[in-house]
Design a protein around this motif. Structure first.
Motif, short mmCIF file in Angstrom:
data_model
loop_
_atom_site.label_atom_id
_atom_site.label_comp_id
_atom_site.label_asym_id
_atom_site.label_seq_id
_atom_site.Cartn_x
_atom_site.Cartn_y
_atom_site.Cartn_z
N ARG A 13 0.84 -1.20 0.00
CA ARG A 13 0.00 0.00 0.00
C ARG A 13 0.88 1.25 0.00
NH1 ARG A 13 -5.29 -1.24 -1.30
NH2 ARG A 13 -6.01 -3.06 -0.10
N PHE A 14 0.29 2.35 -0.46
CA PHE A 14 1.01 3.61 -0.58
C PHE A 14 0.19 4.70 0.11
CE2 PHE A 14 2.75 6.94 -3.83
CZ PHE A 14 3.60 7.45 -2.86
N ALA A 200 -4.68 19.06 12.93
CA ALA A 200 -3.38 18.67 13.46
C ALA A 200 -3.01 19.39 14.75
CB ALA A 200 -2.29 18.91 12.41
N ASP A 201 -3.84 20.34 15.19
CA ASP A 201 -3.52 21.10 16.41
C ASP A 201 -4.06 20.35 17.63
OD1 ASP A 201 -6.12 21.48 15.63
OD2 ASP A 201 -6.17 23.62 16.15
N THR A 202 -3.61 19.12 17.77
CA THR A 202 -4.00 18.28 18.89
C THR A 202 -2.78 17.51 19.36
OG1 THR A 202 -5.57 16.56 19.58
CG2 THR A 202 -4.65 16.36 17.37
N ASP A 203 -2.96 16.70 20.40
CA ASP A 203 -1.78 16.00 20.92
C ASP A 203 -1.33 14.92 19.96
OD1 ASP A 203 -2.59 13.10 22.37
OD2 ASP A 203 -4.24 14.52 22.09
N GLU A 204 -0.04 14.72 19.93
CA GLU A 204 0.60 13.80 18.98
C GLU A 204 0.06 12.39 19.06
OE1 GLU A 204 5.03 11.85 18.94
OE2 GLU A 204 4.91 14.02 19.26
N GLU A 205 -0.05 11.85 20.26
CA GLU A 205 -0.49 10.47 20.44
C GLU A 205 -1.96 10.31 20.06
OE1 GLU A 205 1.40 8.00 21.10
OE2 GLU A 205 3.23 9.11 21.57
N GLY A 206 -2.78 11.29 20.43
CA GLY A 206 -4.19 11.22 20.08
C GLY A 206 -4.41 11.26 18.58
N LEU A 207 -3.65 12.11 17.89
CA LEU A 207 -3.75 12.18 16.44
C LEU A 207 -3.31 10.87 15.80
CD1 LEU A 207 -4.34 13.78 13.88
CD2 LEU A 207 -2.06 14.79 14.05
N ALA A 208 -2.26 10.27 16.34
CA ALA A 208 -1.78 8.99 15.81
C ALA A 208 -2.86 7.92 15.93
CB ALA A 208 -0.52 8.55 16.55
N GLU A 209 -3.63 7.94 17.02
CA GLU A 209 -4.71 6.97 17.19
C GLU A 209 -5.82 7.19 16.16
OE1 GLU A 209 -5.12 4.29 19.03
OE2 GLU A 209 -3.09 4.50 19.83
N VAL A 210 -6.15 8.45 15.91
CA VAL A 210 -7.18 8.77 14.90
C VAL A 210 -6.73 8.28 13.53
CG1 VAL A 210 -8.36 10.64 13.70
CG2 VAL A 210 -8.10 10.72 16.19
N ILE A 211 -5.46 8.52 13.20
CA ILE A 211 -4.92 8.10 11.91
C ILE A 211 -4.96 6.58 11.78
CG2 ILE A 211 -2.80 7.97 10.53
CD1 ILE A 211 -2.17 10.83 11.60
N TRP A 212 -4.61 5.87 12.85
CA TRP A 212 -4.62 4.40 12.81
C TRP A 212 -6.05 3.88 12.60
CZ3 TRP A 212 -1.99 0.56 11.47
CH2 TRP A 212 -2.26 -0.74 11.92
N THR A 213 -7.02 4.50 13.22
CA THR A 213 -8.41 4.11 13.02
C THR A 213 -8.83 4.28 11.57
OG1 THR A 213 -8.97 4.71 15.31
CG2 THR A 213 -10.80 4.57 13.74
N ILE A 214 -8.42 5.39 10.96
CA ILE A 214 -8.75 5.65 9.56
C ILE A 214 -8.08 4.64 8.64
CG2 ILE A 214 -8.37 7.30 7.67
CD1 ILE A 214 -8.77 9.52 9.82
N VAL A 215 -6.81 4.36 8.90
CA VAL A 215 -6.07 3.41 8.06
C VAL A 215 -6.67 2.02 8.16
CG1 VAL A 215 -3.83 2.30 7.72
CG2 VAL A 215 -3.94 4.77 8.11
N LYS A 216 -7.03 1.58 9.37
CA LYS A 216 -7.64 0.26 9.53
C LYS A 216 -8.97 0.17 8.78
CE LYS A 216 -7.84 -0.18 13.97
NZ LYS A 216 -8.18 -0.85 15.26
N ALA A 217 -9.75 1.23 8.82
CA ALA A 217 -11.04 1.22 8.13
C ALA A 217 -10.86 1.19 6.62
CB ALA A 217 -11.85 2.45 8.54
N PHE A 219 -8.22 -0.16 4.90
CA PHE A 219 -7.56 -1.36 4.38
C PHE A 219 -7.96 -2.59 5.19
CE2 PHE A 219 -4.61 2.28 3.70
CZ PHE A 219 -4.78 2.38 2.33
N PRO A 220 -8.88 -3.38 4.68
CA PRO A 220 -9.41 -4.53 5.43
C PRO A 220 -8.35 -5.54 5.83
CG PRO A 220 -10.77 -4.05 3.50
CD PRO A 220 -9.55 -3.21 3.38
N GLU A 221 -7.25 -5.64 5.08
CA GLU A 221 -6.23 -6.63 5.40
C GLU A 221 -5.59 -6.38 6.77
OE1 GLU A 221 -4.10 -3.93 2.27
OE2 GLU A 221 -6.15 -4.46 2.90
N LEU A 222 -5.75 -5.17 7.30
CA LEU A 222 -5.18 -4.89 8.62
C LEU A 222 -5.93 -5.63 9.72
CD1 LEU A 222 -4.31 -1.09 8.40
CD2 LEU A 222 -2.76 -3.04 8.34
N ALA A 223 -7.22 -5.89 9.50
CA ALA A 223 -7.97 -6.66 10.49
C ALA A 223 -7.41 -8.07 10.59
CB ALA A 223 -9.45 -6.71 10.10
N GLU A 224 -7.03 -8.64 9.44
CA GLU A 224 -6.43 -9.97 9.43
C GLU A 224 -5.07 -9.93 10.14
OE1 GLU A 224 -6.16 -11.40 5.49
OE2 GLU A 224 -8.26 -11.04 5.02
N ALA A 225 -4.30 -8.86 9.90
CA ALA A 225 -2.99 -8.74 10.54
C ALA A 225 -3.11 -8.65 12.05
CB ALA A 225 -2.25 -7.52 9.98
#
Length: 229
Positions: A13-14, A200-217, A219-225
């Motif tokens: 993925r890119f 992006a004007d939020t805490d670093e860790e919280g933003l990373a969690e939001v991004i991870w939620t978006i990426v998982k949604a 790309f379905p293969e992440l659920a398998e991983a």
């Protein structure tokens, strides 16, 4: 990544991160790559301009302001030359090998900086994009959005901490960066299926969690991983 039924390795993925100066793109690239690695997904972290020796040399030349006297059209051509090498030597081979590529800036930055803000003819930007991308368009683009006043405070703090001078784009005035922000939002509006805009004007860790939620949604293969860990 898993192998396909015919024994060949699945395409990776890119994902690209875009936005103005000081919004935290490189930080979130690292967070996402680390999160993927935790699920045994090989992720390549890279950036633009740069990513390969030739492209990094052009990066240094451009960010010092050396091409300014040539005009924004010539500058767009230099970015395209760096991108073509980056795509051919790093991005495309990595994706073909089943790796995920996480890139700090890509073609949207040229469109926003040299095209929409710099005034380069859109036909030239389109032609350079076709040449440089060589068919490698991002699967997902995350645009980090922030008020220029906030991002400038970050830039100044970072420069003081590192003892470094601001590069040519960081030295631009607020009006430039306000237009740049609007341009990235226009890119997202024009391609909503690919682009996601996040504050992006939020805490670093919280933003990373939001991004991870978006990426998982996305790309379905992440659920398998996740289940395999």
């Amino acid at each position: 990544m898993q192998s396909s039924d015919n024994g060949s390795r699945e395409r990776g993925r890119f994902i690209t991160f875009e936005g103005g100066e000081g919004v935290g793109k490189s930080t979130q690239v690292r967070h996402l790559a680390a999160r993927l690695g935790a699920f045994h997904i090989s992720a390549v972290q890279t950036r633009e301009p740069g990513g390969t020796p030739k492209a990094e040399a052009l990066r240094s030349f451009i960010l010092r302001g050396s091409p300014e006297s040539w005009g924004v059209g010539a500058e767009a051509v230099l970015f395209a030359a760096a991108r073509l090498d980056h795509v051919n030597e790093l991005i495309a081979p990595s994706i073909a090998a089943g790796k995920w590529v996480i890139c700090d800036r890509f073609a949207d930055s040229t469109r926003a900086y040299q095209g929409l803000t710099g005034g380069v003819d859109e036909r030239l930007i389109d032609a350079l994009e076709v040449l440089a991308l060589n068919g490698q368009r991002p699967d997902l683009t995350i645009i980090l959005d922030m008020e220029p006043e906030t991002s400038f405070a970050r830039i100044r703090k970072r420069a003081q901490a590192k003892g470094e001078a601001a590069d040519r784009y960081e030295r631009e005035d607020f009006e430039f960066h306000r237009r740049l922000r609007d341009n990235f939002l226009s890119v997202a509006e024009n391609e909503p299926e690919r682009c996601v805009v996040l504050a992006a004007d939020t805490d670093e860790e919280g933003l990373a969690e939001v991004i991870w939620t978006i990426v998982k949604a996305r790309f379905p293969e992440l659920a398998e991983a996740e289940q395999a860990v």
